[in-house]
Design a protein around this motif. Structure first.
Motif, PDB file in Angstrom:
ATOM      1  N   MET A  25       5.978   2.599   5.212  1.00 46.86           N
ATOM      2  CA  MET A  25       6.067   1.174   5.469  1.00 46.86           C
ATOM      3  C   MET A  25       7.218   0.536   4.713  1.00 46.86           C
ATOM      4  O   MET A  25       7.525   0.911   3.567  1.00 46.86           O
ATOM      5  CB  MET A  25       4.751   0.492   5.089  1.00 46.86           C
ATOM      6  N   ASP A  26       7.869  -0.427   5.362  1.00 43.72           N
ATOM      7  CA  ASP A  26       8.833  -1.282   4.702  1.00 43.72           C
ATOM      8  C   ASP A  26       8.472  -2.721   5.047  1.00 43.72           C
ATOM      9  O   ASP A  26       7.412  -2.983   5.611  1.00 43.72           O
ATOM     10  CB  ASP A  26      10.273  -0.914   5.082  1.00 43.72           C
ATOM     11  N   LYS A  27       9.336  -3.656   4.738  1.00 43.85           N
ATOM     12  CA  LYS A  27       8.993  -5.062   4.924  1.00 43.85           C
ATOM     13  C   LYS A  27       9.036  -5.506   6.384  1.00 43.85           C
ATOM     14  O   LYS A  27       8.616  -6.606   6.710  1.00 43.85           O
ATOM     15  CB  LYS A  27       9.917  -5.953   4.088  1.00 43.85           C
ATOM     16  N   GLY A  28       9.528  -4.671   7.288  1.00 39.81           N
ATOM     17  CA  GLY A  28       9.610  -5.036   8.698  1.00 39.81           C
ATOM     18  C   GLY A  28       8.305  -4.779   9.433  1.00 39.81           C
ATOM     19  O   GLY A  28       7.345  -4.235   8.887  1.00 39.81           O
ATOM     20  N   MET A  29       8.273  -5.144  10.705  1.00 42.39           N
ATOM     21  CA  MET A  29       7.111  -4.935  11.567  1.00 42.39           C
ATOM     22  C   MET A  29       7.239  -3.575  12.249  1.00 42.39           C
ATOM     23  O   MET A  29       7.975  -3.418  13.218  1.00 42.39           O
ATOM     24  CB  MET A  29       7.023  -6.044  12.622  1.00 42.39           C
ATOM     25  N   ASP A  30       6.580  -2.568  11.694  1.00 41.32           N
ATOM     26  CA  ASP A  30       6.584  -1.211  12.249  1.00 41.32           C
ATOM     27  C   ASP A  30       7.989  -0.633  12.331  1.00 41.32           C
ATOM     28  O   ASP A  30       8.336   0.077  13.286  1.00 41.32           O
ATOM     29  CB  ASP A  30       5.930  -1.194  13.644  1.00 41.32           C
ATOM     30  N   THR A  31       8.792  -0.893  11.311  1.00 43.57           N
ATOM     31  CA  THR A  31      10.190  -0.467  11.316  1.00 43.57           C
ATOM     32  C   THR A  31      10.486   0.683  10.362  1.00 43.57           C
ATOM     33  O   THR A  31      11.620   1.156  10.293  1.00 43.57           O
ATOM     34  CB  THR A  31      11.105  -1.647  10.939  1.00 43.57           C
ATOM     35  N   GLY A  32       9.491   1.168   9.621  1.00 40.37           N
ATOM     36  CA  GLY A  32       9.735   2.176   8.596  1.00 40.37           C
ATOM     37  C   GLY A  32      10.059   3.549   9.149  1.00 40.37           C
ATOM     38  O   GLY A  32       9.910   3.830  10.347  1.00 40.37           O
ATOM     39  N   ASP A  33      10.499   4.441   8.261  1.00 37.83           N
ATOM     40  CA  ASP A  33      10.870   5.792   8.659  1.00 37.83           C
ATOM     41  C   ASP A  33       9.665   6.568   9.188  1.00 37.83           C
ATOM     42  O   ASP A  33       8.562   6.503   8.625  1.00 37.83           O
ATOM     43  CB  ASP A  33      11.463   6.553   7.461  1.00 37.83           C
ATOM     44  N   ILE A  34       9.888   7.320  10.256  1.00 42.75           N
ATOM     45  CA  ILE A  34       8.833   8.120  10.879  1.00 42.75           C
ATOM     46  C   ILE A  34       8.564   9.373  10.053  1.00 42.75           C
ATOM     47  O   ILE A  34       9.497  10.048   9.591  1.00 42.75           O
ATOM     48  CB  ILE A  34       9.239   8.492  12.315  1.00 42.75           C
ATOM     49  N   LEU A  35       7.291   9.682   9.875  1.00 40.42           N
ATOM     50  CA  LEU A  35       6.892  10.891   9.161  1.00 40.42           C
ATOM     51  C   LEU A  35       6.459  11.973  10.155  1.00 40.42           C
ATOM     52  O   LEU A  35       7.131  12.976  10.316  1.00 40.42           O
ATOM     53  CB  LEU A  35       5.763  10.566   8.179  1.00 40.42           C
ATOM     54  N   LEU A  36       5.340  11.760  10.834  1.00 40.66           N
ATOM     55  CA  LEU A  36       4.855  12.705  11.848  1.00 40.66           C
ATOM     56  C   LEU A  36       4.471  11.950  13.112  1.00 40.66           C
ATOM     57  O   LEU A  36       4.193  10.749  13.072  1.00 40.66           O
ATOM     58  CB  LEU A  36       3.642  13.485  11.327  1.00 40.66           C
ATOM     59  N   GLY A  86       4.334   5.131  -2.370  1.00 33.32           N
ATOM     60  CA  GLY A  86       4.600   4.265  -1.236  1.00 33.32           C
ATOM     61  C   GLY A  86       3.377   3.967  -0.388  1.00 33.32           C
ATOM     62  O   GLY A  86       2.236   4.169  -0.799  1.00 33.32           O
ATOM     63  N   ALA A  87       3.633   3.490   0.823  1.00 28.01           N
ATOM     64  CA  ALA A  87       2.575   3.096   1.749  1.00 28.01           C
ATOM     65  C   ALA A  87       2.834   3.743   3.105  1.00 28.01           C
ATOM     66  O   ALA A  87       3.945   3.694   3.628  1.00 28.01           O
ATOM     67  CB  ALA A  87       2.532   1.575   1.894  1.00 28.01           C
ATOM     68  N   ILE A  88       1.789   4.352   3.654  1.00 26.16           N
ATOM     69  CA  ILE A  88       1.878   5.027   4.949  1.00 26.16           C
ATOM     70  C   ILE A  88       1.033   4.273   5.968  1.00 26.16           C
ATOM     71  O   ILE A  88      -0.109   3.917   5.701  1.00 26.16           O
ATOM     72  CB  ILE A  88       1.407   6.493   4.850  1.00 26.16           C
ATOM     73  N   ASN A  89       1.610   4.040   7.129  1.00 29.90           N
ATOM     74  CA  ASN A  89       0.921   3.357   8.224  1.00 29.90           C
ATOM     75  C   ASN A  89       0.661   4.329   9.369  1.00 29.90           C
ATOM     76  O   ASN A  89       1.496   5.187   9.662  1.00 29.90           O
ATOM     77  CB  ASN A  89       1.783   2.190   8.722  1.00 29.90           C
ATOM     78  N   LEU A 108       4.336   5.813  20.153  1.00 30.05           N
ATOM     79  CA  LEU A 108       5.434   6.708  19.800  1.00 30.05           C
ATOM     80  C   LEU A 108       6.618   5.829  19.395  1.00 30.05           C
ATOM     81  O   LEU A 108       7.430   5.437  20.223  1.00 30.05           O
ATOM     82  CB  LEU A 108       5.794   7.603  20.995  1.00 30.05           C
ATOM     83  N   LEU A 109       6.654   5.485  18.127  1.00 29.00           N
ATOM     84  CA  LEU A 109       7.695   4.586  17.647  1.00 29.00           C
ATOM     85  C   LEU A 109       9.079   5.190  17.896  1.00 29.00           C
ATOM     86  O   LEU A 109       9.242   6.411  17.882  1.00 29.00           O
ATOM     87  CB  LEU A 109       7.483   4.330  16.148  1.00 29.00           C
ATOM     88  N   PRO A 110      10.067   4.302  18.183  1.00 25.97           N
ATOM     89  CA  PRO A 110      10.035   2.836  18.060  1.00 25.97           C
ATOM     90  C   PRO A 110       9.503   2.094  19.298  1.00 25.97           C
ATOM     91  O   PRO A 110       9.581   0.876  19.347  1.00 25.97           O
ATOM     92  CB  PRO A 110      11.509   2.494  17.842  1.00 25.97           C
ATOM     93  N   ARG A 111       8.947   2.804  20.269  1.00 28.42           N
ATOM     94  CA  ARG A 111       8.394   2.118  21.437  1.00 28.42           C
ATOM     95  C   ARG A 111       7.067   1.468  21.059  1.00 28.42           C
ATOM     96  O   ARG A 111       6.241   2.060  20.376  1.00 28.42           O
ATOM     97  CB  ARG A 111       8.199   3.101  22.590  1.00 28.42           C
ATOM     98  N   HIS A 112       6.874   0.254  21.531  1.00 25.00           N
ATOM     99  CA  HIS A 112       5.629  -0.500  21.351  1.00 25.00           C
ATOM    100  C   HIS A 112       5.293  -0.758  19.877  1.00 25.00           C
ATOM    101  O   HIS A 112       4.180  -0.476  19.430  1.00 25.00           O
ATOM    102  CB  HIS A 112       4.464   0.200  22.050  1.00 25.00           C
ATOM    103  N   ARG A 113       6.260  -1.274  19.147  1.00 19.22           N
ATOM    104  CA  ARG A 113       5.931  -1.862  17.850  1.00 19.22           C
ATOM    105  C   ARG A 113       5.055  -3.092  18.098  1.00 19.22           C
ATOM    106  O   ARG A 113       5.143  -3.716  19.150  1.00 19.22           O
ATOM    107  CB  ARG A 113       7.198  -2.293  17.117  1.00 19.22           C
ATOM    108  N   THR A 142      12.238  10.242   8.919  1.00 17.54           N
ATOM    109  CA  THR A 142      13.330  10.102   9.878  1.00 17.54           C
ATOM    110  C   THR A 142      13.478   8.640  10.265  1.00 17.54           C
ATOM    111  O   THR A 142      12.524   8.025  10.755  1.00 17.54           O
ATOM    112  CB  THR A 142      13.037  10.925  11.151  1.00 17.54           C
ATOM    113  N   PRO A 143      14.656   8.052  10.060  1.00 14.54           N
ATOM    114  CA  PRO A 143      14.841   6.643  10.440  1.00 14.54           C
ATOM    115  C   PRO A 143      14.609   6.432  11.936  1.00 14.54           C
ATOM    116  O   PRO A 143      14.926   7.298  12.756  1.00 14.54           O
ATOM    117  CB  PRO A 143      16.299   6.366  10.062  1.00 14.54           C
ATOM    118  N   GLN A 144      14.028   5.281  12.278  1.00 17.54           N
ATOM    119  CA  GLN A 144      13.816   4.951  13.682  1.00 17.54           C
ATOM    120  C   GLN A 144      15.128   4.546  14.356  1.00 17.54           C
ATOM    121  O   GLN A 144      16.043   4.030  13.709  1.00 17.54           O
ATOM    122  CB  GLN A 144      12.817   3.788  13.805  1.00 17.54           C
ATOM    123  N   ALA A 145      15.174   4.782  15.666  1.00 21.83           N
ATOM    124  CA  ALA A 145      16.300   4.307  16.476  1.00 21.83           C
ATOM    125  C   ALA A 145      16.005   2.850  16.830  1.00 21.83           C
ATOM    126  O   ALA A 145      15.380   2.554  17.857  1.00 21.83           O
ATOM    127  CB  ALA A 145      16.463   5.162  17.720  1.00 21.83           C
TER     128      ALA A 145
END
Length: 319
Positions: free
Chosen positions: A142-153, A106-109, A114-119, A195-198
């Motif tokens: 990363m997914d196809k959205g704008m800073d919407t992917g699952d949080i890692l750390l 995959g791809a890591i960004n 502190l997502l989801p704040r300030h995408r 962890t999925p974003q809220a």
């Protein structure tokens, strides 16, 4: 011990450079660096490479600079590298799903909030402007959205009262590099838990333009002071006096009730410049005028007199 990861690194500005260097020094294999094309800069419009390219020239690694990532040629170039992972840090182009599926892991960004704040494009600046008590860095899948992917750390840092976008940028840049290495270590160790974003709590940090720096003196002094810090060094907060643009770099809030038109210079001691706002007053401490030099306010006032009663924010504005 796990084998080194084959990584395609994608990034463009100074913020991304520490992460590139950290990956290189970690023992993983950077199989290519992807960055934006060289652009003309400065008064001479000299073609200038982006900071990530300058850093990548220190390493024996292919450097790719596509005008757009949405071509079959670029897709083929990346697929032939057989990467395990993309690492993306402020690259400047949105990657389509057809690219995100190329690396086996995959791809890591690395994102400076502190997502989801300030995408979005300007999370560092908006964290200060909005008055956040803290911010930080997040690694995410990363997914196809704008800073919407699952949080890692995620790592947090307080926003200090004297932080500017510049100082916070430098701190978060180094934090992001360290967090990315921690993320790679946990990825290889099998301990990462995405962890999925809220999504209902998301806010957006839109790209800033020069016009966003014009000060609205009807706002409270506290809000204007945050704007000044959040827009330093770019695009810069500014106002006008008789059509002359005045760029303000540093100011402090005065807990003083005022009952005159916001933007009016109020009576003060020599070597000081105090301005009425919508709530309280603002003491300007560093400013730039016609000379083009950033000056302490007392030096500025030696060459540019702004008497009490002068109203800043003239309708004769320079664009």
């Amino acid at each position: 011990m796990s084998r080194p990861l084959r990584i395609v690194f994608m990034g463009t500005p100074d913020f991304a450079v520490p992460t590139l260097r950290a990956i290189h020094d970690s023992g993983h294999t950077v199989v290519a660096v992807v960055t934006q094309p060289d652009r003309p800069k400065g008064r001479g419009r000299k073609l200038t490479p982006p900071p990530v390219k300058k850093a990548a020239l220190d390493y024996d690694v292919p450097i790719l600079q596509p005008e757009t990532v949405r071509t079959d040629e670029f897709h083929t170039q990346l697929a032939e590298l057989k990467p395990d992972l993309f690492v993306v840090v402020a690259f400047g182009q949105i990657l389509p799903q057809s690219l995100l599926v190329i690396p086996t892991q995959g791809a890591i960004n690395v994102h400076a909030s502190l997502l989801p704040r300030h995408r979005g494009a300007a999370p560092i600046q908006w964290a200060i402007i909005k008055g956040d008590a803290q911010t930080g860095v997040t690694t995410m899948m990363m997914d196809k959205g704008m800073d919407t992917g699952d949080i890692l750390l995620m790592r947090k840092t307080a926003i200090e009262s004297d932080d500017t976008a510049a100082s916070l940028h430098d701190r978060l840049s180094l934090m992001g590099a360290r967090l990315l290495i921690d993320t790679l270590n946990e990825l290889q160790g099998g301990t990462l838990t995405p962890t999925p974003q809220a999504h209902d709590q998301a806010t957006y940090a839109s790209m800033l333009k020069k016009k966003d720096g014009e000060i609205d003196w009807s706002l409270p002094a506290e809000q204007i002071e945050r704007l000044i810090r959040g827009l330093t060094p770019w695009p810069g907060a500014y106002t006008f006096s008789d059509g002359v643009r005045l760029k303000i770099f540093k100011a402090s809030v005065l807990d003083r009730e005022v009952s005159i038109t916001p933007g009016t210079i109020i009576e003060c001691f020599p070597g000081e410049l105090r301005v009425a706002t919508g709530k309280n007053a603002l003491a300007i401490q560093e400013i730039q005028g016609k000379s083009g030099k950033r000056l302490p306010i007392d030096d500025f006032l030696c060459g540019c007199r702004l008497p009490d009663g002068t109203c800043l924010g003239s309708t004769k504005k320079l664009r």
